[in-house]
Design a protein around this motif. Structure first.
Motif, PDB file in Angstrom:
ATOM      1  N   TYR A   1       0.796  -1.741   0.161  1.00 31.92           N
ATOM      2  CA  TYR A   1       0.053  -0.088  -0.106  1.00 31.92           C
ATOM      3  C   TYR A   1       0.781   1.520   0.305  1.00 31.92           C
ATOM      4  O   TYR A   1       0.487   2.294  -0.250  1.00 31.92           O
ATOM      5  N   LEU A   2       1.550   1.567   1.147  1.00 29.37           N
ATOM      6  CA  LEU A   2       3.172   2.445   0.549  1.00 29.37           C
ATOM      7  C   LEU A   2       3.819   2.472  -0.981  1.00 29.37           C
ATOM      8  O   LEU A   2       3.026   3.944  -1.187  1.00 29.37           O
ATOM      9  N   TYR A   3       3.413   2.033  -1.484  1.00 28.93           N
ATOM     10  CA  TYR A   3       4.294   1.492  -2.894  1.00 28.93           C
ATOM     11  C   TYR A   3       3.459   2.157  -4.064  1.00 28.93           C
ATOM     12  O   TYR A   3       3.287   3.042  -4.311  1.00 28.93           O
ATOM     13  N   LEU A   4       2.347   2.018  -3.649  1.00 29.03           N
ATOM     14  CA  LEU A   4       0.907   2.146  -4.653  1.00 29.03           C
ATOM     15  C   LEU A   4       1.018   3.611  -4.179  1.00 29.03           C
ATOM     16  O   LEU A   4       0.049   4.572  -5.328  1.00 29.03           O
ATOM     17  N   MET A   5       0.971   4.429  -3.002  1.00 28.16           N
ATOM     18  CA  MET A   5       0.713   5.528  -2.395  1.00 28.16           C
ATOM     19  C   MET A   5       1.832   6.765  -3.495  1.00 28.16           C
ATOM     20  O   MET A   5       1.245   7.640  -3.582  1.00 28.16           O
ATOM     21  N   ASN A   6       3.130   6.191  -3.321  1.00 29.04           N
ATOM     22  CA  ASN A   6       3.946   6.647  -4.076  1.00 29.04           C
ATOM     23  C   ASN A   6       3.952   6.940  -5.548  1.00 29.04           C
ATOM     24  O   ASN A   6       4.210   7.837  -5.728  1.00 29.04           O
ATOM     25  N   TYR A   7       3.437   5.338  -6.439  1.00 27.93           N
ATOM     26  CA  TYR A   7       3.255   5.861  -7.281  1.00 27.93           C
ATOM     27  C   TYR A   7       2.432   6.022  -8.759  1.00 27.93           C
ATOM     28  O   TYR A   7       2.432   5.335  -9.219  1.00 27.93           O
ATOM     29  N   ALA A   8       1.055   6.331  -7.895  1.00 22.22           N
ATOM     30  CA  ALA A   8      -0.060   6.610  -7.761  1.00 22.22           C
ATOM     31  C   ALA A   8      -0.375   7.261  -9.007  1.00 22.22           C
ATOM     32  O   ALA A   8      -1.269   6.731  -9.968  1.00 22.22           O
ATOM     33  N   LYS A   9       0.191   8.229  -8.916  1.00 21.41           N
ATOM     34  CA  LYS A   9      -0.170   9.562  -9.576  1.00 21.41           C
ATOM     35  C   LYS A   9       1.041   9.221 -11.276  1.00 21.41           C
ATOM     36  O   LYS A   9       0.564   9.844 -12.119  1.00 21.41           O
ATOM     37  N   THR A  10       1.800   8.312 -11.079  1.00 18.49           N
ATOM     38  CA  THR A  10       3.132   8.219 -11.785  1.00 18.49           C
ATOM     39  C   THR A  10       2.817   6.768 -12.998  1.00 18.49           C
ATOM     40  O   THR A  10       2.809   6.795 -14.397  1.00 18.49           O
ATOM     41  N   GLN A  11       1.186   6.616 -12.486  1.00 21.08           N
ATOM     42  CA  GLN A  11       0.763   5.133 -12.464  1.00 21.08           C
ATOM     43  C   GLN A  11      -0.817   4.593 -12.452  1.00 21.08           C
ATOM     44  O   GLN A  11      -1.184   4.209 -11.688  1.00 21.08           O
ATOM     45  N   PRO A  12      -1.223   6.162 -13.138  1.00 18.34           N
ATOM     46  CA  PRO A  12      -2.937   6.003 -12.703  1.00 18.34           C
ATOM     47  C   PRO A  12      -3.586   4.901 -13.415  1.00 18.34           C
ATOM     48  O   PRO A  12      -4.366   4.644 -12.876  1.00 18.34           O
ATOM     49  N   GLU A  13      -3.366   4.658 -14.441  1.00 21.12           N
ATOM     50  CA  GLU A  13      -3.952   2.836 -15.099  1.00 21.12           C
ATOM     51  C   GLU A  13      -4.043   2.156 -14.698  1.00 21.12           C
ATOM     52  O   GLU A  13      -4.792   0.979 -14.520  1.00 21.12           O
ATOM     53  N   LEU A  14      -2.496   1.721 -14.603  1.00 17.94           N
ATOM     54  CA  LEU A  14      -2.225   0.196 -13.637  1.00 17.94           C
ATOM     55  C   LEU A  14      -3.107  -0.168 -11.905  1.00 17.94           C
ATOM     56  O   LEU A  14      -3.335  -0.745 -11.055  1.00 17.94           O
TER      57      LEU A  14
ATOM     58  N   VAL B   1      -7.393  -3.889   9.126  1.00 19.74           N
ATOM     59  CA  VAL B   1      -7.324  -4.337   7.032  1.00 19.74           C
ATOM     60  C   VAL B   1      -8.373  -3.550   6.450  1.00 19.74           C
ATOM     61  O   VAL B   1      -7.726  -2.788   5.437  1.00 19.74           O
ATOM     62  N   ARG B   2      -9.740  -3.285   7.355  1.00 20.30           N
ATOM     63  CA  ARG B   2     -10.540  -2.211   6.479  1.00 20.30           C
ATOM     64  C   ARG B   2      -9.740  -1.678   6.762  1.00 20.30           C
ATOM     65  O   ARG B   2     -10.007  -0.077   5.810  1.00 20.30           O
ATOM     66  N   ALA B   3      -9.383  -0.851   8.145  1.00 17.69           N
ATOM     67  CA  ALA B   3      -9.098   0.679   7.820  1.00 17.69           C
ATOM     68  C   ALA B   3      -8.189   1.064   7.151  1.00 17.69           C
ATOM     69  O   ALA B   3      -8.037   1.971   6.355  1.00 17.69           O
ATOM     70  N   LEU B   4      -6.968   0.544   7.087  1.00 12.38           N
ATOM     71  CA  LEU B   4      -5.916   0.600   5.887  1.00 12.38           C
ATOM     72  C   LEU B   4      -6.105   0.119   4.605  1.00 12.38           C
ATOM     73  O   LEU B   4      -5.977   0.965   3.736  1.00 12.38           O
ATOM     74  N   ALA B   5      -6.802  -0.140   4.209  1.00 13.87           N
ATOM     75  CA  ALA B   5      -7.980  -0.246   3.200  1.00 13.87           C
ATOM     76  C   ALA B   5      -8.376   1.278   2.811  1.00 13.87           C
ATOM     77  O   ALA B   5      -8.416   1.608   1.569  1.00 13.87           O
ATOM     78  N   ILE B   6      -8.966   1.516   3.200  1.00 12.39           N
ATOM     79  CA  ILE B   6     -10.049   3.203   3.166  1.00 12.39           C
ATOM     80  C   ILE B   6      -9.077   3.845   2.964  1.00 12.39           C
ATOM     81  O   ILE B   6      -9.166   5.520   2.534  1.00 12.39           O
ATOM     82  N   ARG B   7      -8.276   3.991   4.400  1.00 10.39           N
ATOM     83  CA  ARG B   7      -7.031   4.805   4.576  1.00 10.39           C
ATOM     84  C   ARG B   7      -6.278   5.140   2.874  1.00 10.39           C
ATOM     85  O   ARG B   7      -5.788   6.534   2.441  1.00 10.39           O
ATOM     86  N   THR B   8      -5.991   4.176   2.811  1.00  5.90           N
ATOM     87  CA  THR B   8      -5.051   4.068   1.411  1.00  5.90           C
ATOM     88  C   THR B   8      -5.997   4.540   0.199  1.00  5.90           C
ATOM     89  O   THR B   8      -5.048   5.689  -0.600  1.00  5.90           O
ATOM     90  N   MET B   9      -7.185   4.023  -0.363  1.00  2.84           N
ATOM     91  CA  MET B   9      -7.911   4.625  -0.854  1.00  2.84           C
ATOM     92  C   MET B   9      -8.071   5.910  -1.457  1.00  2.84           C
ATOM     93  O   MET B   9      -8.106   7.188  -2.421  1.00  2.84           O
ATOM     94  N   GLY B  10      -7.898   6.571  -0.409  1.00  5.99           N
ATOM     95  CA  GLY B  10      -7.984   8.658   0.404  1.00  5.99           C
ATOM     96  C   GLY B  10      -6.819   8.585  -0.423  1.00  5.99           C
ATOM     97  O   GLY B  10      -7.179   9.931  -0.408  1.00  5.99           O
ATOM     98  N   CYS B  11      -6.048   7.824   0.291  1.00  2.85           N
ATOM     99  CA  CYS B  11      -4.560   8.893   0.015  1.00  2.85           C
ATOM    100  C   CYS B  11      -4.376   8.417  -1.668  1.00  2.85           C
ATOM    101  O   CYS B  11      -2.986   9.533  -2.165  1.00  2.85           O
ATOM    102  N   LEU B  12      -4.626   7.861  -2.047  1.00  6.03           N
ATOM    103  CA  LEU B  12      -4.196   7.487  -3.762  1.00  6.03           C
ATOM    104  C   LEU B  12      -4.087   9.072  -4.611  1.00  6.03           C
ATOM    105  O   LEU B  12      -3.585   9.266  -5.361  1.00  6.03           O
TER     106      LEU B  12
END
Length: 718
Positions: free
Chosen positions: A66-79, A98-109
């Motif tokens: 999830y940490l990796y996704l948050m960092n590179y979501a802007k450069t790889q929006p299609e993936l 896990v539920r809270a982690l998923a919601i937090r990460t989706m909000g940070c992408l």
């Protein structure tokens, strides 16, 4: 199955390990990817390989992905779309973490393509049975509003947040208040007026107030700061409600976190304005002192922030720390910025009861090694003398002791301070003047020189060798800085007005080079040669004693800053809009207001205003012919000319020519430089005076005007 072409490099090795059949090897590879990402290496090419490891029961591995996704979501929006199914699945996981982690990460992408998939999981999270999930979802609503406000309003998330203020868990209440406040700031950044019709505006009612006060004592320090900031925004309906708020907030003074203490101070300072009971006001002020003193035992950086806020509080409530002077005495290991702030506060706390201890401390500081600190300490002695009249003599005695040390920078700062004391108490400490004059050779800084010159000129009639002392500065007149030249010129004129017989030679030796000095010399000469009475009235006019204001900001700004305590505004002592952009935008994006005018337009307006200005160099000359004004007042601005249009639009090929051609009287200038010098010659050549060498014309002086009033020639030159 496609086979990768043989490649080398760290990323290729990581890619192989990320696709390994062994779980431990994949997890170790993810850790190495995160380590490379942390040090700034580009590992965005591994996005698909990392994404494959997202579906796992290992919570640690899931957090890393999830940490990796948050960092590179802007450069790889299609993936990122490929991860949506896993996010939705994790938002329904039995484990609340896990539920809270998923919601937090989706909000940070912060990827637009994933926003629409966030609504349903967020709806479930806001109604979740676990308070940890609910408090995480509350902050996610604020992040979603920042990305797409209309989506938040359409799905009714704001209404759900307002309902969550009544939640049984105080942390959920605190996060809900933080989210609603953030949304409120974003919504009102473009429209300052708090329109109650806007659903995003967070209006605190009496019912909400009681819920906030209940949750205040049970949430974390971050939650307390959020709730206290919301309480500071609340407008009490009457004095009873203000008293109730103050009484409920006072226990927060005992909190170990300085941010909570300062936020509580802010609430008290805002609501104490409406408290009418004097006994309660005194009680609240008395309770504010101990926590402020406790903040001074923090690390230096926190100390400085606390001192800046204390400085602001003392400007409003000077009696807040009246008995705590010794707490602000400087320690040997305090940084300079802390020491200087403490000096300012000590001067504010100075009174008849503690001035002896203060002077003793300041005298010790004046023997320190740090030159800047020594100067500030000596200046503080002078401020104390000006503030407390009964202690002025003791302050002067301390300054004399410091002057006797013969340390150059100490002597120079003491001379500057003595000048201010003379301005506050004229003709009171004249016995000090010989000591000051005896240290004339120690002075090499312009401010110290101008101070001593002012003292000599002001008391020239009481200093026997005033002409000799000023003669020292006149001898080096051209080498001095222009502020020293200005002060020397004024002092020489004062000396001449007080001792005309013995000082004529000094006046004649003054030679001006700087244009400011030359202009002032012209004015003085005209005054002396036309009306000695007017000269005395101007140069020797009575000046009111100086004073030090108790506040460094205006009353209106002070009230505004008190509402911003514990923020950068209270540290800088400036409104937030002066250093922060509008809303959530950075300072670099602050736009200039459309009403502001260009520099060229400002220059043109200045010239236009000069049309009505009197020419100070025409005091004794004939009036201009045909009743026309002279000097700057004789110019006519022609904005309609092509030159003016080019100048204002910035398309001018030669701005200097355009500036000249903007003025009227073109027929005079068209005749060439000879006509221009002829037009100016009456002003220049009529200034034959002891101030020759100012840069005036070397032509022989013209005859005085026939209609000029005969005046006594004070210097015997006419």
């Amino acid at each position: 199955m496609s086979i990768r072409a043989p490649r080398k490099g760290e990323n290729y090795e990581l890619s192989v390990d990320l696709n390994s059949e062994y779980r431990d090897k994949r997890k170790d590879a993810i850790k190495r990817v995160i380590a490379s990402m942390t040090v700034g290496k580009d590992v965005s090419g591994l996005f698909p390989d990392v994404l494959k490891n997202m579906q796992t029961d290992d919570l640690e591995q899931k957090k890393l992905v999830y940490l990796y996704l948050m960092n590179y979501a802007k450069t790889q929006p299609e993936l990122v779309i490929l991860a949506v199914n896993t996010f939705v699945k994790d938002s329904e996981d039995p484990n609340p973490l896990v539920r809270a982690l998923a919601i937090r990460t989706m909000g940070c992408l912060r990827a637009e393509k994933i926003i629409d998939y966030l609504c349903d999981p967020l709806q479930r999270a806001l109604r979740d049975d676990n308070p940890y999930v609910r408090k995480t979802a509350a902050l996610c609503v604020a992040k979603l509003y920042d990305l797409k406000p209309e989506l938040v309003i359409e799905n009714g998330f704001l209404d759900q947040l307002r309902d969550m203020i009544s939640d049984s868990n105080p942390m959920v209440v605190a996060n809900t208040v933080a989210a609603l406040t953030d949304i409120h700031i974003s919504a009102t950044s473009n429209q300052p007026s708090d329109s109650t019709s806007d659903p995003a505006v967070f209006s605190i009612t009496s019912a909400i107030l009681n819920k906030l006060l209940i949750a205040l004592n049970e949430c974390s320090e971050w939650g307390r700061v959020a709730i206290l900031n919301a309480l500071a925004r609340y407008d009490a309906t009457d004095d009873k409600e203000s008293e109730h708020i103050c009484e409920r907030v006072v226990p927060q003074f005992q909190h170990v976190n300085g941010s909570v203490v300062l936020a509580a101070m802010k609430v008290i300072m805002i609501h104490i304005r409406h408290v009418r009971r004097d006994d309660l006001v005194k009680q609240l002020i008395r309770k504010m002192a101990p926590p402020l003193v406790t903040l001074l035992s923090s690390p230096p950086e926190v100390q400085w922030v606390a001192l800046r806020n204390i400085n602001l509080l003392l400007q409003k409530r000077s009696d807040l720390l009246s008995n705590e002077m010794r707490v602000f005495f400087c320690k040997y290991n305090d940084p300079l910025y802390v020491k200087i702030e403490k000096l300012d506060i000590m001067v504010r706390l100075a009174s008849d009861s503690n001035v002896d201890a203060l002077l003793s401390e300041l005298k010790e500081y004046s023997s320190e090694v740090d030159v800047d600190f020594v100067r500030k300490s000596i200046k503080a002695i002078g401020q104390t003398a000006i503030l407390i009249e009964s202690a002025a003599e003791r302050c002067v005695n301390v300054l004399l002791e410091l002057i006797n040390t013969r340390v150059s920078y100490v002597v120079q700062e003491a001379v500057v301070v003595m000048k201010d004391i003379f301005r506050k108490y004229p003709s009171t400490y004249e016995g000090v003047i010989p000591t000051l004059c005896a240290n004339l050779e120690e002075l090499d800084e312009p401010e110290a020189k101008t101070s001593l010159i002012w003292i000599i000129g002001e008391y020239a009639d009481k200093i026997d060798n005033a002409d000799e002392l000023l003669g020292i500065f006149v001898d080096s007149f051209i080498e001095e800085s222009y502020q020293v030249q200005l002060q020397t010129l004024t002092a020489v004129v004062k000396l001449f007005l007080k001792k005309p017989d013995s000082s004529q030679g000094v006046v004649q030796r003054v030679i001006a080079i700087h244009h400011d000095v030359r202009d002032r010399a012209y004015i003085y000469w005209r005054l002396l040669s036309t009306d000695p009475g007017a000269a005395k009235a101007v140069v020797l006019a009575h000046r009111p004693p100086i004073s030090i204001p108790r506040t460094t900001v205006s009353p209106a700004l002070l009230e505004e800053l008190l509402g911003e305590i514990s923020s950068l505004a209270s540290v800088y002592h400036k409104p937030a809009e002066t250093f922060v952009g509008h809303g959530r935008v950075g300072a670099d994006s602050v736009q200039r207001k459309g009403s502001e005018i260009s520099d060229a337009q400002k220059a043109l307006q200045t010239v236009v205003a000069g049309q009505q200005a009197e020419n100070l160099l025409d005091f004794g000359d004939d009036s201009a012919q045909d009743g026309q004004p002279s000097g700057l007042a004789a110019t006519q601005i022609l904005p309609s000319t092509p030159a003016a249009a080019n100048f204002l639009s910035g398309t001018s090929a030669n701005p200097l020519d355009d500036l000249v051609s903007i003025f009227g009287g073109m027929e005079t200038m068209d005749t060439g430089a000879g006509s221009l010098s002829t037009a100016l010659s009456p002003t220049v050549t009529s200034l034959s005076s002891p101030f020759e060498g100012f840069g005036g014309s070397s032509a022989p002086p013209s005859q005085p005007a026939q209609n000029a009033q005969p005046q006594e020639d004070l210097l015997g030159l006419f």
